[in-house]
Structure formats: C-alpha cells, structure tokens
Scaffold this motif. Structure first.
Motif, PDB file in Angstrom:
ATOM      1  N   LYS A 327      59.878  17.367  -0.546  1.00 28.27           N
ATOM      2  CA  LYS A 327      60.180  18.659  -1.176  1.00 28.27           C
ATOM      3  C   LYS A 327      58.989  19.105  -2.007  1.00 28.27           C
ATOM      4  O   LYS A 327      58.225  18.285  -2.505  1.00 28.27           O
ATOM      5  N   LYS A 328      58.867  20.418  -2.191  1.00 30.18           N
ATOM      6  CA  LYS A 328      57.699  20.956  -2.891  1.00 30.18           C
ATOM      7  C   LYS A 328      57.831  20.863  -4.411  1.00 30.18           C
ATOM      8  O   LYS A 328      58.912  20.956  -4.964  1.00 30.18           O
ATOM      9  N   PHE A 329      56.672  20.694  -5.030  1.00 32.26           N
ATOM     10  CA  PHE A 329      56.548  20.751  -6.492  1.00 32.26           C
ATOM     11  C   PHE A 329      56.600  22.239  -6.858  1.00 32.26           C
ATOM     12  O   PHE A 329      55.686  22.995  -6.565  1.00 32.26           O
ATOM     13  N   ASP A 330      57.724  22.681  -7.469  1.00 34.87           N
ATOM     14  CA  ASP A 330      57.868  24.118  -7.732  1.00 34.87           C
ATOM     15  C   ASP A 330      57.496  24.487  -9.168  1.00 34.87           C
ATOM     16  O   ASP A 330      57.072  23.628  -9.953  1.00 34.87           O
ATOM     17  N   LEU A 331      57.671  25.750  -9.503  1.00 34.42           N
ATOM     18  CA  LEU A 331      57.254  26.230 -10.833  1.00 34.42           C
ATOM     19  C   LEU A 331      58.157  25.716 -11.951  1.00 34.42           C
ATOM     20  O   LEU A 331      57.730  25.615 -13.098  1.00 34.42           O
ATOM     21  N   LYS A 374      52.092  27.789 -23.762  1.00 35.15           N
ATOM     22  CA  LYS A 374      53.313  28.521 -24.118  1.00 35.15           C
ATOM     23  C   LYS A 374      53.396  29.813 -23.309  1.00 35.15           C
ATOM     24  O   LYS A 374      54.468  30.230 -22.877  1.00 35.15           O
ATOM     25  N   ARG A 375      52.248  30.441 -23.108  1.00 34.99           N
ATOM     26  CA  ARG A 375      52.237  31.694 -22.353  1.00 34.99           C
ATOM     27  C   ARG A 375      52.476  31.449 -20.867  1.00 34.99           C
ATOM     28  O   ARG A 375      53.077  32.271 -20.185  1.00 34.99           O
ATOM     29  N   MET A 376      51.996  30.291 -20.409  1.00 34.90           N
ATOM     30  CA  MET A 376      52.283  29.922 -19.019  1.00 34.90           C
ATOM     31  C   MET A 376      53.793  29.745 -18.845  1.00 34.90           C
ATOM     32  O   MET A 376      54.376  30.175 -17.846  1.00 34.90           O
ATOM     33  N   GLU A 377      54.421  29.120 -19.844  1.00 37.52           N
ATOM     34  CA  GLU A 377      55.882  28.958 -19.810  1.00 37.52           C
ATOM     35  C   GLU A 377      56.578  30.309 -19.815  1.00 37.52           C
ATOM     36  O   GLU A 377      57.578  30.511 -19.117  1.00 37.52           O
ATOM     37  N   ALA A 378      56.033  31.246 -20.628  1.00 38.21           N
ATOM     38  CA  ALA A 378      56.637  32.582 -20.706  1.00 38.21           C
ATOM     39  C   ALA A 378      56.612  33.278 -19.345  1.00 38.21           C
ATOM     40  O   ALA A 378      57.572  33.963 -18.963  1.00 38.21           O
ATOM     41  N   ILE A 379      55.514  33.112 -18.605  1.00 39.81           N
ATOM     42  CA  ILE A 379      55.412  33.713 -17.264  1.00 39.81           C
ATOM     43  C   ILE A 379      56.489  33.121 -16.358  1.00 39.81           C
ATOM     44  O   ILE A 379      57.207  33.850 -15.660  1.00 39.81           O
ATOM     45  N   ILE A 380      56.634  31.785 -16.393  1.00 36.13           N
ATOM     46  CA  ILE A 380      57.634  31.124 -15.538  1.00 36.13           C
ATOM     47  C   ILE A 380      59.050  31.546 -15.948  1.00 36.13           C
ATOM     48  O   ILE A 380      59.912  31.786 -15.103  1.00 36.13           O
ATOM     49  N   ASP A 381      59.282  31.663 -17.273  1.00 32.28           N
ATOM     50  CA  ASP A 381      60.607  32.069 -17.767  1.00 32.28           C
ATOM     51  C   ASP A 381      60.985  33.478 -17.321  1.00 32.28           C
ATOM     52  O   ASP A 381      62.170  33.823 -17.258  1.00 32.28           O
ATOM     53  N   SER A 382      59.970  34.316 -17.039  1.00 29.02           N
ATOM     54  CA  SER A 382      60.239  35.696 -16.632  1.00 29.02           C
ATOM     55  C   SER A 382      60.587  35.808 -15.137  1.00 29.02           C
ATOM     56  O   SER A 382      60.856  36.888 -14.642  1.00 29.02           O
ATOM     57  N   MET A 383      60.533  34.678 -14.435  1.00 27.86           N
ATOM     58  CA  MET A 383      60.870  34.676 -13.007  1.00 27.86           C
ATOM     59  C   MET A 383      62.356  34.356 -12.808  1.00 27.86           C
ATOM     60  O   MET A 383      62.987  33.734 -13.661  1.00 27.86           O
ATOM     61  N   THR A 384      62.879  34.715 -11.659  1.00 18.96           N
ATOM     62  CA  THR A 384      64.245  34.336 -11.298  1.00 18.96           C
ATOM     63  C   THR A 384      64.219  32.890 -10.800  1.00 18.96           C
ATOM     64  O   THR A 384      63.160  32.391 -10.396  1.00 18.96           O
ATOM     65  N   ALA A 386      65.159  31.716  -8.028  1.00 18.40           N
ATOM     66  CA  ALA A 386      64.677  31.702  -6.637  1.00 18.40           C
ATOM     67  C   ALA A 386      63.162  31.802  -6.577  1.00 18.40           C
ATOM     68  O   ALA A 386      62.504  31.133  -5.764  1.00 18.40           O
ATOM     69  N   GLU A 387      62.576  32.624  -7.465  1.00 18.25           N
ATOM     70  CA  GLU A 387      61.112  32.791  -7.494  1.00 18.25           C
ATOM     71  C   GLU A 387      60.420  31.508  -7.961  1.00 18.25           C
ATOM     72  O   GLU A 387      59.349  31.164  -7.478  1.00 18.25           O
ATOM     73  N   ARG A 388      61.055  30.801  -8.889  1.00 17.12           N
ATOM     74  CA  ARG A 388      60.473  29.549  -9.372  1.00 17.12           C
ATOM     75  C   ARG A 388      60.476  28.488  -8.278  1.00 17.12           C
ATOM     76  O   ARG A 388      59.543  27.705  -8.165  1.00 17.12           O
ATOM     77  N   ARG A 389      61.557  28.483  -7.504  1.00 19.10           N
ATOM     78  CA  ARG A 389      61.655  27.502  -6.410  1.00 19.10           C
ATOM     79  C   ARG A 389      60.705  27.836  -5.262  1.00 19.10           C
ATOM     80  O   ARG A 389      60.193  26.947  -4.603  1.00 19.10           O
ATOM     81  N   ASP A 392      56.268  31.940  -3.040  1.00 13.68           N
ATOM     82  CA  ASP A 392      55.836  32.816  -1.941  1.00 13.68           C
ATOM     83  C   ASP A 392      56.614  34.127  -1.922  1.00 13.68           C
ATOM     84  O   ASP A 392      56.199  35.105  -1.277  1.00 13.68           O
ATOM     85  N   LEU A 393      57.750  34.161  -2.615  1.00 12.77           N
ATOM     86  CA  LEU A 393      58.554  35.401  -2.681  1.00 12.77           C
ATOM     87  C   LEU A 393      57.868  36.491  -3.504  1.00 12.77           C
ATOM     88  O   LEU A 393      58.256  37.655  -3.441  1.00 12.77           O
ATOM     89  N   LEU A 394      56.880  36.088  -4.292  1.00 10.58           N
ATOM     90  CA  LEU A 394      56.302  37.029  -5.254  1.00 10.58           C
ATOM     91  C   LEU A 394      55.427  38.089  -4.586  1.00 10.58           C
ATOM     92  O   LEU A 394      54.257  37.862  -4.281  1.00 10.58           O
ATOM     93  N   ASN A 395      56.003  39.272  -4.409  1.00  9.45           N
ATOM     94  CA  ASN A 395      55.248  40.426  -3.896  1.00  9.45           C
ATOM     95  C   ASN A 395      54.770  41.270  -5.073  1.00  9.45           C
ATOM     96  O   ASN A 395      54.981  40.910  -6.242  1.00  9.45           O
ATOM     97  N   GLY A 396      54.174  42.398  -4.798  1.00  3.02           N
ATOM     98  CA  GLY A 396      53.602  43.242  -5.851  1.00  3.02           C
ATOM     99  C   GLY A 396      54.589  43.687  -6.905  1.00  3.02           C
ATOM    100  O   GLY A 396      54.317  43.588  -8.115  1.00  3.02           O
ATOM    101  N   SER A 397      55.764  44.158  -6.500  1.00  5.23           N
ATOM    102  CA  SER A 397      56.734  44.673  -7.481  1.00  5.23           C
ATOM    103  C   SER A 397      57.313  43.541  -8.336  1.00  5.23           C
ATOM    104  O   SER A 397      57.540  43.702  -9.537  1.00  5.23           O
ATOM    105  N   ARG A 398      57.526  42.385  -7.720  1.00  2.00           N
ATOM    106  CA  ARG A 398      58.046  41.241  -8.488  1.00  2.00           C
ATOM    107  C   ARG A 398      57.012  40.780  -9.526  1.00  2.00           C
ATOM    108  O   ARG A 398      57.354  40.454 -10.658  1.00  2.00           O
TER     109      ARG A 398
END
Length: 461
Positions: A327-331, A374-384, A386-389, A392-398
């Motif tokens: 399994k992949k190492f995710d965000l 801490k800011r890196m964590e903030a970026i990850i916290d702002s994801m859903t 599904a996006e953290r897992r 590759d789902l991250l397109n321009g609008s996301r």
C-alpha cells in the motif's frame, strides 16, 4: 543550549587533537582560548579560573606526555573536568521517607516555577510511576493558584485547592494531611516568588520549610540569566537547605553559563533541565552527557531515550506493515511522521544530539523556517480524506481550494507533493532494507530537496 560554547571549544580543541606532542606553548595558547570561550559563555570567573588551572596542571603531567595520542588525551581531560564542574553524575530525587515525599519548589518570580511543578508531576507519574499531588502556597499572585490547577489537570496530577486568603503554612499542612489520607506518594508544594531575594520572602519560606520538612527543596532558576542564576541560587542556599536546582529555559540559552556555574558556586547539583514550554519538556541533568554535547560529541543516549518515550511505536509498526503489503505511503502518513518529528524537537533538536552535528543544528536553526512543518500540516489538513489517501486527485480547482484554506501558495503545495513522492520512494526502500530502525533514521527525507542550502524553507513561509 551551549551552541556558542560548543562552536568555540570545538574549533579550539580541533587544533590540539591532531598534535603528536603537547608542549607548554601549545597548551598555553589552547587554554587561553578555552578561558575566553568560557567567559564569553557567561561562566562565573571562579569556575573558569579553577577549571583552567586543573586542566593545565593535568595536561602538562604524565598522563598526557606518556599517551600515544596526546591531543586526544587532552580533549579527554577537558571533558572529564567539564563533568566534574557540573557534578560528575546525575543526582536522582530522594524518596527514602514515609510517603508522601514532600518536594518544596522555591525561586524568583518569572523563573518558570509553577510550570516546573507541573512538569515534575508529569515526570514522576510517567517515569517513576508515582501518585502525585500538587498544591500552590503562592498567596500573592492570584493567577498562580488557577494556573497550577489548570496545569495539574493537563498532566493528570491531583490538585489540592487553596485561596489567597489562607496562610502558606496552613495550605501546606492541609495538603499534607490530604495527601496522607489519599495515599499519595509525592506532594509538590509551589511557593511564592519575588522579583528579588528579600527578607520577607526568606522568612516565609523558612517557616514553610520548618512546618512540612520536605525531603527535597529544589531551587528553580532561569538558565538565561547566566552566572547570575548561580549567584541567586547561592543566596537561597545560604538561607534554605536546598537539595538541588532545576534549570529552566535551557533550550533558549545558547551560552550555558548557568549550567557550568551552579554546582561549583552553590555546592548543590542541577537535578533537572527545563527544555521547552510543554509539560513533557523536563530532562534529568546528566553531567557526562552535557559535557559530551558541549564538546560537539553529541548525546546519543538522550536521543534514544527520547525516541523510546516520544515515538508512537504502534503507529510506526502499522505504517511499516502497510507499506510491506504494497500500500502507498499517503499524505495522512506524512502528517503523522511530521508530528512524530515535532515531538522529538524537530530537525534541530535531533541534530543537536548526534555526534559532530552540533554546528549543523545551528545551521539548520538559522536556515530552516521552524514553522514550516506546521504549515505543511495545515496544507494536509485542508484536504479531504480522499485527497490525502490519493494525491493524484488534486486538479487545479482542488489545489486552489486547499491553498486558500491553508493560507499558502500553489508552489508550496506543489513542493509538498514533490516531497511526499520522494518520501514515498524512501519508505518503500526502508521497509525492504531493515524495517523500523531505518524508517526512523529516514526522517531526514522529510527535509526539502537540496538539504539546508536554499531548499530548507518554503518561499514566503
């Protein structure tokens, strides 16, 4: 701690280490530099004088002249004498008494006394498995009692209530009776601090000491006051039978003068170091380990103990199994690793304890934005989730939504994703080559590409 002194002594002793023969002249030059380095670190003059005299006397004696590598023998002498100045060995707390063992905390206002009470309570509960009660006899600062109540709740210690209308002796006696009744192992009594040592303060604390007869009387002092810390401790020890010293704010002290002066001037050992604001930021003071750190030799034992205590082994093993299964190492995993690293004191905290890495720790301190993680964590916290897992789902609008939510720029998010990919590859290799030990060692892979030089911070962060 000791950054400036480490840098000066390391470069001075490096010149001597390779010497095939030590003479009066090259020892004289080296000792002059050692003396200057200690004085600049705000070590008390009597301590510097005695230290330099003893090292010089030993260096020109038989033990160096007959050694196969005189330069290394000289460094060994410096290390041994540094240990002696600080007390040779760690001095544990004394619990050889009918419970509860009473610990009285004394010190000036602003030294971090109340916080140290909570830190010590947590330390005794977690490491010594003691049942601890805390009480505040500080009737002059109304916020002190409330502050201790809040901190006691945070660390899970029993808090004995008191009010500003009561007498300190009455408070302590009532707490002692309750501690006996409820079978507590330790009672820690916080006392009032003043802006300076005065007669009223001394009379009050002497009365308190006589009433409850503590087995340990610890003086809490701010390391950043340098040799003044030792002088204030001496004034207290002349009025009160101190058993030891707690040196607070040592993480913010780059000189180290207090640590090197207290034992020599007061005759009392430093028992604990306060190394941060959190309630787990209290360390036993080991003179041999501190001497090793001062000379840039690291402190691997403390690093291992810290890892044992602070790294979440279950999470680490779960992650290893996950990656072994393909399994992949995710965000979400990356966020966990960032938090584990923060618990270990971040990049600089870890480097500082590794042999030969002291100067790199200083470089990291100056070149890495310590809030970056801490800011890196903030970026990850702002994801859903599904996006953290699946990044590759991250397109321009996301991506736009995430950067707005975390208050960062698109290039910061892209850099984080790039780092994550590198970390993903590294984790895969680590688990194949030797499991968890290598995974923990691989934490350096979280550093931005390019290491310290230029890549050590997010632009604009």
């Amino acid at each position: 701690m000791f950054e400036n002194l480490t840098e000066r002594l390391s470069s001075t002793l490096r010149a001597v280490t390779g010497q095939a023969r030590l003479t009066e002249d090259n020892i004289k030059d080296t000792m002059r530099e050692v003396r200057k380095a200690l004085l600049e670190a705000d070590v008390a003059l009597p301590v510097v004088k005695d230290f330099v005299d003893i090292v010089r006397e030993r260096a020109v004696g038989q033990e160096v002249s007959k050694s196969l590598s005189p330069g290394q023998q000289f460094v060994k002498i410096v290390q041994e004498e540094l240990e002696k100045v600080m007390g040779s060995q760690a001095e544990p707390l004394n619990f050889a008494t009918q419970p509860p063992a009473i610990i009285l905390m004394a010190g000036l206002q602003g030294a971090g006394k109340t916080t140290s009470v909570a830190k010590l309570a947590r330390y005794l509960q977690e490491k010594e498995k003691k049942k601890v009660m805390v009480v505040s006899a500080d009737v002059y600062r109304p916020a002190a009692i409330k502050q201790l109540e809040t901190l006691a709740a945070d660390v899970g210690a029993t808090f004995f209530p008191s009010t500003a209308e009561q007498k300190p002796v009455d408070i302590a006696n009532a707490a002692l009776a309750e501690a006996k009744l409820k079978f507590h192992d330790v009672l820690i009594v916080d006392t009032a601090g003043r802006l300076a040592v005065d007669e009223a303060m001394m009379a009050e604390i002497k009365e308190l000491h006589g009433a409850i007869k503590p087995i340990e009387t610890l003086f809490v002092v701010d390391a950043m006051t340098g040799q003044d810390a030792a002088n204030t401790a001496k004034a207290f020890s002349e009025a009160l039978p101190l058993t030891g010293v707690v040196l607070t704010k040592s993480d913010a002290d780059s000189r180290g003068g207090a640590a090197l002066s207290v034992k020599h001037i007061t005759g009392k050992p430093i028992k604990f170091l306060g190394v941060g604001e959190k309630t787990d930021a209290l360390e036993t003071f080991y003179p041999d380990r501190i001497a090793s750190r001062i000379l840039g030799m690291g402190d691997v034992l403390s690093l291992i103990e810290e890892a044992e205590q602070k790294l979440d082994k279950k999470k680490a093993e779960k992650l290893a199994k996950k990656i072994k299964k393909g399994k992949k190492f995710d965000l979400e995993d990356l966020k966990d690793q960032l938090q584990q690293m923060q618990n270990m004191g971040g990049i600089t905290g870890m480097l500082d304890k590794l042999p030969g890495m002291g100067q790199m720790a200083q470089q990291a301190q100056s070149q890495i934005d310590t809030k970056m993680f801490k800011r890196m964590e903030a970026i990850i916290d702002s994801m859903t989730p599904a996006e953290r897992r699946n990044p590759d789902l991250l397109n321009g609008s996301r991506k736009k939504r995430i950067t707005l939510g975390s208050g960062t720029e698109l290039q910061d998010l892209n850099r984080l994703l790039k780092q994550h990919k590198q970390m993903q590859k590294m984790m895969k290799k680590m688990t194949k080559k030797g499991g968890m030990a290598n995974m923990m060692r691989g934490m350096g892979g979280m550093m931005p590409p390019g290491g310290m030089g230029g890549g050590g911070r997010f632009p604009g962060m």
